[in-house]
Motif scaffolding. Sequence first.
Motif, short mmCIF file in Angstrom:
data_model
loop_
_atom_site.label_atom_id
_atom_site.label_comp_id
_atom_site.label_asym_id
_atom_site.label_seq_id
_atom_site.Cartn_x
_atom_site.Cartn_y
_atom_site.Cartn_z
N SER A 238 32.32 63.84 16.18
CA SER A 238 33.49 62.77 16.14
C SER A 238 34.44 63.72 15.20
CB SER A 238 32.44 61.42 14.93
OG SER A 238 31.28 61.32 15.90
N ASN A 239 35.14 62.44 14.89
CA ASN A 239 36.34 61.78 13.61
C ASN A 239 35.93 62.02 12.90
OD1 ASN A 239 38.73 63.06 15.48
ND2 ASN A 239 38.71 60.81 16.38
N LEU A 240 36.54 62.50 11.56
CA LEU A 240 36.04 62.17 10.32
C LEU A 240 36.29 59.86 9.99
CD1 LEU A 240 38.06 64.37 7.98
CD2 LEU A 240 35.42 64.13 8.84
N ASP A 241 35.41 59.49 9.81
CA ASP A 241 35.33 58.54 9.41
C ASP A 241 35.08 57.71 8.08
OD1 ASP A 241 34.49 55.63 8.56
OD2 ASP A 241 32.76 55.55 9.90
N ASP B 173 35.33 55.30 5.65
CA ASP B 173 35.04 54.47 4.91
C ASP B 173 33.57 54.81 4.93
OD1 ASP B 173 37.02 53.40 4.61
OD2 ASP B 173 37.09 52.21 6.97
N GLU B 174 32.79 55.55 5.71
CA GLU B 174 31.42 56.44 6.05
C GLU B 174 31.12 57.30 5.05
OE1 GLU B 174 27.15 56.10 6.47
OE2 GLU B 174 28.76 54.85 7.76
N HIS C 197 27.57 65.41 12.34
CA HIS C 197 28.98 64.20 13.35
C HIS C 197 29.54 65.01 13.84
CE1 HIS C 197 25.59 61.72 11.35
NE2 HIS C 197 25.12 61.16 12.79
#
Length: 266
Positions: A182-185, A187-188, A179
């Motif tokens: 996308s920006n870093l998540d 929490d995920e 991924h």
Amino acid sequence: MQNANIKCGLTEKLLGVYEDTTEVQAYVWYENNYVHDEYQHAHQRYQLTYVEQGYQYLHVDNCIYLVPQYHVAWIPSGQQHATTSTAKDINLKVLLYRDVPKDEFYERVHIFPAPTVLREMLQYASKWNRMVGNEEEKEQFLQAILVSLKSFCDENQSLQLPVPVDHRLVPVCAYINEHFTSNLDLDELALRSTMSVRNLQRLFKQETGITLQKYLQVFRILKSIELLDTGELTLSEIAYKIGYKSLVAFRNSYFDIMKVYPKVKK
């Protein structure tokens, strides 16, 4: 019994195991579109590889090193390594040495841009391509390259993508790799690591030496180099394709890693 293969002047007796059958101190091996071994292997010669065209990934221990065009990789004798590349065309110049000066420099992996003088020396050395006999000028010239390497080395530590050992970080890296647009998540990522965000960030920095954000940046730039090599996309298209919101952000990020601004291959 498996037949022996000759690769870069070395005899591969078993898969990934090479025997040095020459007595010469150093020699040059140059092939257009040479495909290096993608499996782990080692040999009892010190190796200097210059990427004249294309790029390579060098896999050593728990690191993946990017070796872009006009860069060199120094690999110590006996070091297990493998290389991969998806470049359309890749041209390498390889110098192999039996003995090196007694200096810690030669016992570690190095990746650095080849300064103009080194590139010219390597070009001149190609006149001895695949000549494994003793020849005075060749011996002296290749030795001059060897003893000058430490002075030429201006290492860029950002060209390596660390691979963490801790099993909790493996799914984290896999998720970022999948991924990366996308920006870093956080929490995920914390959920996948079964740790809190704070503990994840601490352990990742401890294991790899870089932050999660830096890992994402390096991974994006590695992907951009693959896209630049195709010559099929504009810089703006590449920027958006790897997750940057603007061309300026991509160019600045690329410069931060590569120390030069990106150019589309012509």
